[in-house]
Design an enzyme around this catalytic site. Structure first.
Site, PDB file in Angstrom:
ATOM      1  N   VAL A 104       0.844  -1.196   0.000  1.00 53.44           N
ATOM      2  CA  VAL A 104       0.000   0.000   0.000  1.00 53.44           C
ATOM      3  C   VAL A 104       0.879   1.246   0.000  1.00 53.44           C
ATOM      4  O   VAL A 104       1.989   1.243   0.514  1.00 53.44           O
ATOM      5  CB  VAL A 104      -0.967   0.064   1.214  1.00 53.44           C
ATOM      6  CG1 VAL A 104      -1.829  -1.178   1.277  1.00 53.44           C
ATOM      7  CG2 VAL A 104      -0.221   0.252   2.518  1.00 53.44           C
ATOM      8  N   CYS A 105       0.366   2.322  -0.587  1.00 56.63           N
ATOM      9  CA  CYS A 105       1.052   3.615  -0.552  1.00 56.63           C
ATOM     10  C   CYS A 105      -0.003   4.702  -0.482  1.00 56.63           C
ATOM     11  O   CYS A 105      -1.178   4.433  -0.260  1.00 56.63           O
ATOM     12  CB  CYS A 105       1.944   3.795  -1.772  1.00 56.63           C
ATOM     13  SG  CYS A 105       1.030   4.055  -3.301  1.00 56.63           S
TER      14      CYS A 105
END
Lengths: 383, 77
Positions: free
Chosen positions: A72-73
C-alpha cells in the site's frame, strides 16, 4: 505477475486470518500517523518507496519471501512501482492496493445485525480506517441512515441493493473526527436530515430539528420505531436512538468500552457534568437487554463479537465498564474524565466547521482531513 | 531568488516520479551543488524531506509558489 486488490478485499483477507505481509511504502511520518488496522493481527512492514529507488536490492531483501505480499502507498503509483521492483528481483505473489491508503480510509464493511427472518433489516457499516460505525435500517422500501460518512455512493448503492430509498439521515451529534455524509445525502436523495439543535443550531445546513422523546416511523405500519433520546455530554446536542425497543444507536455516548469524551468542546467540567447527568438519569435506566450499536470502537479484539460486529448488550457493557458506571459522585466523575484527558487532533476543529457547513474544502482536501483513526473515547486510549 | 546549480520541473507528475527523477538528476551533479525541484504533487511535501534526510542530502529550503511546491536540495557527500 503483479495484481491489484481493493480495500474491501484487503479487509476480507485480514478478517479471514490469512497469512500475508502488508508492506506500507509511504514515508515513516505518514505511516506512524495512520496505518491499516483490522480484526486480526497483521504482519506489517514500513519501507518507504524511495528506499526502493535508492537501494533496491537491500530494500527487497528486507521483505521476507514465501508469503503473499500486499503493498500500500498514498495514492497507488508508488506501490505499483515497488511491486514491479519486487517482481524484477524474482518475487512472486505480489499485489498492490487500488486507490491507495485513502480508499482504505474510506472503505465501509456491511454486517447484518438482526436475524434474516425479521420484518426489517438492521445493518452496521463499519469503517475500519476510522474505527467508526454508521447504520442502516431498512423496512419495506425505505431506509433510515445513522451517522453516514462521506462515502455517499456506497450508501446509495446499498439502498438500491435492498430495493429501498433513503428517506431519513440521522446524526447522533456534530462529528469532530470525520466528515459527515448527511448533508450531501440529503441533497442528492432528498432524504430528511435529522439532528439536534444543540449541535446543529448554528449550522448552515437545512435540517429537521428533533425533539427529545419523539419517534420517527416508516410510512408503512409494522416497522420498527426510532425513538430519540437526547443524551448530552460528548456534545450538547448528542442524541441516542432506540430502534424497535431492541437496539440503541448510541453515537459517541455509550461505547462497548468506555464512553464518549466530553472534553472536545474545551468546556470539560461543564460537559463532563452534563455527561454524568445523562448516564445517571437518561442512559442507565434503559433496559439491560438493549443491544448497543456505538459510533466508534478502539480495539477489535475487545469490542467485536465473533462475527466481527461491534455490538454488545447494555447490561454487559455496564458490568465491563464498572469504573465509569459505578461512579456515584459528580465530582469523582469529573476527576475521572480529567485524569484521562489528552489533546485532541488539531484537525478536529476544521472537521467541525466542515460538518456545520462553515468550511467547504475541495474533495482532495477532505480526503486528507478525513484520514486517521478516531480519538473519541474518554478512556481506553493508547496515546 | 535563491542560488542553485540546476533545476528539475516535475509538474504534473505523481509519486514515485518526482523522487525518481530527482534522484536521477542529483546523481549527475557534484557534491555540494544545489538542485531546485518543482513539483505539483502534495505528496512530495513529506516525501522530499524524508527521502533527502535518509539519503544524506540536505533540504536547504522548501516553499510554495502558487500551486507549485519548490525544494532546494544540496547534494550530500
Amino acid at each position: 505477475m503483479v495484481t491489484t486488490f481493493t480495500a474491501t478485499e484487503l479487509f476480507e483477507t485480514i478478517e479471514s486470518g490469512a497469512d500475508f505481509i502488508l508492506l506500507d511504502v509511504r514515508n515513516e511520518e505518514d505511516f506512524s500517523n495512520f496505518s491499516v488496522e483490522g480484526p486480526n493481527e497483521i504482519e506489517m512492514l514500513n519501507i518507504p518507496y524511495f528506499d526502493f529507488i535508492e537501494r533496491p536490492e537491500s530494500s527487497v531483501a528486507k521483505v521476507p519471501s514465501g508469503k503473499p505480499l500486499k503493498i500500500v502507498c498514498a495514492k497507488e503509483g508508488s506501490s505499483e512501482f515497488v511491486a514491479s521492483v519486487m517482481a524484477d528481483f524474482g518475487r512472486e505473489d505480489i499485489s498492490h492496493l487500488e486507490g491507495g491508503i485513502v480508499s482504505w480510509g474510506n472503505v465501509l464493511v456491511s454486517k447484518r445485525i438482526n436475524s434474516d427472518s425479521d420484518s426489517y433489516e438492521m445493518w452496521q457499516f463499519n469503517r475500519p480506517g476510522k474505527a467508526s460505525c454508521s447504520y442502516g435500517l431498512v423496512y419495506e422500501g425505505e431506509m433510515f441512515l445513522f451517522d453516514p460518512s462521506r462515502n455517499v455512493e456506497f450508501y446509495q448503492h446499498f439502498a438500491e441493493s435492498r430495493g429501498a430509498d433513503i428517506t431519513h439521515t440521522f446524526e447522533t451529534h456534530l462529528q469532530a473526527d470525520y466528515i459527515s455524509g448527511s448533508p450531501l445525502i440529503a441533497k442528492e436523495t432528498g432524504a430528511t436530515f435529522v439532528a439536534h439543535d444543540g449541535d446543529y443550531g448554528s449550522a448552515i445546513h437545512e435540517y429537521r430539528s428533533l425533539i427529545d422523546g419523539e419517534s420517527f416511523d416508516f410510512s408503512n405500519e409494522g416497522g420498527p420505531s426510532t425513538l430519540c433520546i437526547h443524551s448530552p455530554g460528548h456534545t450538547p446536542g448528542s442524541t441516542s436512538y432506540v430502534i424497535g425497543e431492541k437496539y440503541l444507536i448510541s453515537g459517541d455516548t455509550v461505547f462497548i468500552v468506555s464512553v464518549g469524551r466530553p472534553d472536545l468542546g474545551n468546556q470539560v467540567v461543564e460537559w463532563a457534568k452534563m455527561l454524568y447527568g445523562t448516564i445517571k438519569e437518561r442512559i442507565s435506566i434503559l433496559p439491560d437487554s438493549l443491544l448497543v450499536l456505538p459510533g466508534h470502537y478502539t480495539d477489535w479484539s475487545a469490542e467485536a463479537d465473533s462475527e466481527m460486529r461491534i455490538i454488545n448488550d447494555f447490561g454487559t457493557i455496564k458490568r465491563n465498564n464498572e469504573e465509569i458506571y459505578g461512579i456515584d459522585d459528580i465530582d469523582d466523575f469529573v476527576s475521572f474524565i480529567q485524569s484521562n484527558m489528552r489533546q485532541q487532533p488539531e484537525i478536529y476543529g476544521q472537521i467541525r466547521k466542515v460538518n456545520s457547513g462553515h468550511l467547504t474544502p475541495c474533495n482532495d482536501e477532505q480526503n486528507v482531513m478525513d484520514l486517521g483513526k478516531n480519538e473519541c473515547a474518554a478512556s481506553n486510549h493508547t496515546s | 531568488m535563491k542560488e542553485y546549480n540546476d533545476e528539475l520541473d516535475c509538474s504534473g507528475m505523481n509519486c514515485p516520479l518526482p523522487i525518481l527523477k530527482t534522484k536521477m538528476k542529483i546523481d549527475t551533479m557534484k557534491d555540494g551543488e544545489v538542485l531546485r525541484v518543482i513539483s505539483t504533487d502534495p505528496g512530495a511535501c513529506n516525501d522530499m524531506p524524508a527521502w533527502a534526510s535518509r539519503v544524506g542530502h540536505v533540504l536547504v529550503e522548501s516553499c510554495e509558489e502558487g500551486d507549485k511546491f519548490v525544494f532546494y536540495i544540496r547534494k550530500g557527500e
